[in-house]
Write a protein that holds these residues in place. Structure first.
Motif, PDB file in Angstrom:
ATOM      1  N   GLN A  37       0.825  -1.218   0.000  1.00 47.53           N
ATOM      2  CA  GLN A  37       0.000   0.000   0.000  1.00 47.53           C
ATOM      3  C   GLN A  37       0.855   1.263   0.000  1.00 47.53           C
ATOM      4  O   GLN A  37       0.446   2.286  -0.550  1.00 47.53           O
ATOM      5  CB  GLN A  37      -0.909   0.032   1.233  1.00 47.53           C
ATOM      6  N   ARG A  38       2.046   1.198   0.604  1.00 45.48           N
ATOM      7  CA  ARG A  38       2.883   2.396   0.745  1.00 45.48           C
ATOM      8  C   ARG A  38       3.116   3.105  -0.578  1.00 45.48           C
ATOM      9  O   ARG A  38       3.128   4.333  -0.629  1.00 45.48           O
ATOM     10  CB  ARG A  38       4.233   2.043   1.392  1.00 45.48           C
ATOM     11  N   ASP A  39       3.296   2.342  -1.652  1.00 47.17           N
ATOM     12  CA  ASP A  39       3.526   2.932  -2.970  1.00 47.17           C
ATOM     13  C   ASP A  39       2.342   3.771  -3.445  1.00 47.17           C
ATOM     14  O   ASP A  39       2.481   4.556  -4.381  1.00 47.17           O
ATOM     15  CB  ASP A  39       3.780   1.836  -4.016  1.00 47.17           C
ATOM     16  N   TYR A  40       1.194   3.579  -2.825  1.00 49.39           N
ATOM     17  CA  TYR A  40      -0.037   4.242  -3.284  1.00 49.39           C
ATOM     18  C   TYR A  40      -0.564   5.312  -2.328  1.00 49.39           C
ATOM     19  O   TYR A  40      -1.588   5.914  -2.606  1.00 49.39           O
ATOM     20  CB  TYR A  40      -1.129   3.197  -3.525  1.00 49.39           C
ATOM     21  N   GLU A  79      -5.498  -4.339   6.712  1.00 54.60           N
ATOM     22  CA  GLU A  79      -5.535  -3.380   7.812  1.00 54.60           C
ATOM     23  C   GLU A  79      -4.176  -2.682   7.946  1.00 54.60           C
ATOM     24  O   GLU A  79      -3.135  -3.326   7.872  1.00 54.60           O
ATOM     25  CB  GLU A  79      -5.886  -4.083   9.126  1.00 54.60           C
ATOM     26  N   ASN A  80      -4.217  -1.346   8.140  1.00 56.81           N
ATOM     27  CA  ASN A  80      -2.982  -0.567   8.131  1.00 56.81           C
ATOM     28  C   ASN A  80      -3.142   0.723   8.944  1.00 56.81           C
ATOM     29  O   ASN A  80      -3.432   1.782   8.392  1.00 56.81           O
ATOM     30  CB  ASN A  80      -2.611  -0.252   6.674  1.00 56.81           C
ATOM     31  N   PRO A  81      -2.948   0.638  10.278  1.00 55.72           N
ATOM     32  CA  PRO A  81      -3.134   1.816  11.136  1.00 55.72           C
ATOM     33  C   PRO A  81      -2.314   3.038  10.707  1.00 55.72           C
ATOM     34  O   PRO A  81      -2.780   4.161  10.832  1.00 55.72           O
ATOM     35  CB  PRO A  81      -2.705   1.326  12.525  1.00 55.72           C
ATOM     36  N   GLU A  82      -1.109   2.828  10.190  1.00 57.37           N
ATOM     37  CA  GLU A  82      -0.283   3.947   9.713  1.00 57.37           C
ATOM     38  C   GLU A  82      -1.020   4.723   8.616  1.00 57.37           C
ATOM     39  O   GLU A  82      -1.072   5.953   8.624  1.00 57.37           O
ATOM     40  CB  GLU A  82       1.040   3.394   9.158  1.00 57.37           C
ATOM     41  N   PHE A  83      -1.607   4.006   7.688  1.00 56.72           N
ATOM     42  CA  PHE A  83      -2.322   4.642   6.575  1.00 56.72           C
ATOM     43  C   PHE A  83      -3.635   5.258   7.055  1.00 56.72           C
ATOM     44  O   PHE A  83      -4.032   6.317   6.562  1.00 56.72           O
ATOM     45  CB  PHE A  83      -2.541   3.635   5.452  1.00 56.72           C
ATOM     46  N   LEU A 119      -2.938   8.816   8.087  1.00 54.55           N
ATOM     47  CA  LEU A 119      -2.715   9.721   6.954  1.00 54.55           C
ATOM     48  C   LEU A 119      -4.032  10.084   6.269  1.00 54.55           C
ATOM     49  O   LEU A 119      -4.263  11.231   5.916  1.00 54.55           O
ATOM     50  CB  LEU A 119      -1.787   9.062   5.927  1.00 54.55           C
ATOM     51  N   LEU A 120      -4.883   9.093   6.085  1.00 50.11           N
ATOM     52  CA  LEU A 120      -6.170   9.344   5.433  1.00 50.11           C
ATOM     53  C   LEU A 120      -7.029  10.282   6.267  1.00 50.11           C
ATOM     54  O   LEU A 120      -7.607  11.238   5.753  1.00 50.11           O
ATOM     55  CB  LEU A 120      -6.904   8.020   5.177  1.00 50.11           C
ATOM     56  N   GLU A 121      -7.099  10.013   7.571  1.00 56.38           N
ATOM     57  CA  GLU A 121      -7.927  10.840   8.451  1.00 56.38           C
ATOM     58  C   GLU A 121      -7.409  12.275   8.509  1.00 56.38           C
ATOM     59  O   GLU A 121      -8.200  13.215   8.555  1.00 56.38           O
ATOM     60  CB  GLU A 121      -8.041  10.192   9.831  1.00 56.38           C
ATOM     61  N   LEU A 122      -6.090  12.448   8.470  1.00 55.78           N
ATOM     62  CA  LEU A 122      -5.512  13.796   8.439  1.00 55.78           C
ATOM     63  C   LEU A 122      -5.951  14.549   7.179  1.00 55.78           C
ATOM     64  O   LEU A 122      -5.970  15.770   7.149  1.00 55.78           O
ATOM     65  CB  LEU A 122      -3.977  13.742   8.474  1.00 55.78           C
ATOM     66  N   VAL A 158     -12.114   6.280   6.738  1.00 53.19           N
ATOM     67  CA  VAL A 158     -11.502   4.950   6.767  1.00 53.19           C
ATOM     68  C   VAL A 158     -12.576   3.951   7.159  1.00 53.19           C
ATOM     69  O   VAL A 158     -13.285   4.136   8.156  1.00 53.19           O
ATOM     70  CB  VAL A 158     -10.353   4.905   7.806  1.00 53.19           C
ATOM     71  N   GLU A 159     -12.719   2.909   6.371  1.00 51.49           N
ATOM     72  CA  GLU A 159     -13.672   1.852   6.682  1.00 51.49           C
ATOM     73  C   GLU A 159     -12.933   0.521   6.684  1.00 51.49           C
ATOM     74  O   GLU A 159     -12.361   0.129   5.672  1.00 51.49           O
ATOM     75  CB  GLU A 159     -14.786   1.826   5.634  1.00 51.49           C
ATOM     76  N   VAL A 160     -12.902  -0.134   7.841  1.00 49.89           N
ATOM     77  CA  VAL A 160     -12.294  -1.464   7.929  1.00 49.89           C
ATOM     78  C   VAL A 160     -13.456  -2.436   7.813  1.00 49.89           C
ATOM     79  O   VAL A 160     -14.241  -2.607   8.740  1.00 49.89           O
ATOM     80  CB  VAL A 160     -11.527  -1.643   9.260  1.00 49.89           C
TER      81      VAL A 160
END
Length: 122
Positions: A71-74, A93-97, A100-103, A108-110
């Motif tokens: 995912q990091r590349d995107y 699942e990716n808490p780091e991402f 970033l999305l919320e910022l 974010v929908e898991v």
């Protein structure tokens, strides 16, 4: 008919046993516009799988079928597309991402896209 939600399937795959393949089929069947981006070219339900990121406009949803490392590349690509939401399917699942999305005010929908579609919650 549900409102057409322009969706990018990231991690698209032309193999029928893959969840991304099932998601593309269900999205098309439910009347959503689909852009498929994956590692290998192919076609699913009349949707051509692109192997490179393409310019995007008016995206409602990204549904992810990539593990967190891939995912990091995107990250920037997704944030710059300004979708209303990003769905993290099981295994993505990716808490780091999420942060970033919320910022960037992206929801974010898991969840599982297949379940959301099947239960008319998409």
């Amino acid at each position: 008919m549900v409102k057409n939600k322009k969706t990018v399937v990231l991690g698209a795959n032309a193999k029928p046993e893959k969840y991304a393949y099932k998601a593309i089929n269900m999205l098309v069947a439910k009347g959503h516009s689909v852009i498929a981006i994956g590692q290998n070219a192919g076609e699913v339900a009349g949707v051509t799988i692109k192997t490179k990121a393409i310019p995007l406009k008016n995206i409602d949803t990204f549904t992810l079928y990539l593990n967190p490392v891939r995912q990091r590349d995107y990250y920037n690509y997704i944030i710059e597309a300004k979708p209303a939401r990003v769905i993290f399917n099981p295994g993505t699942e990716n808490p780091e991402f999420y942060q970033l999305l919320e910022l960037n005010n992206i929801k974010v929908e898991v969840a599982c896209s297949l379940v959301l579609l099947a239960t008319d919650q998409y």
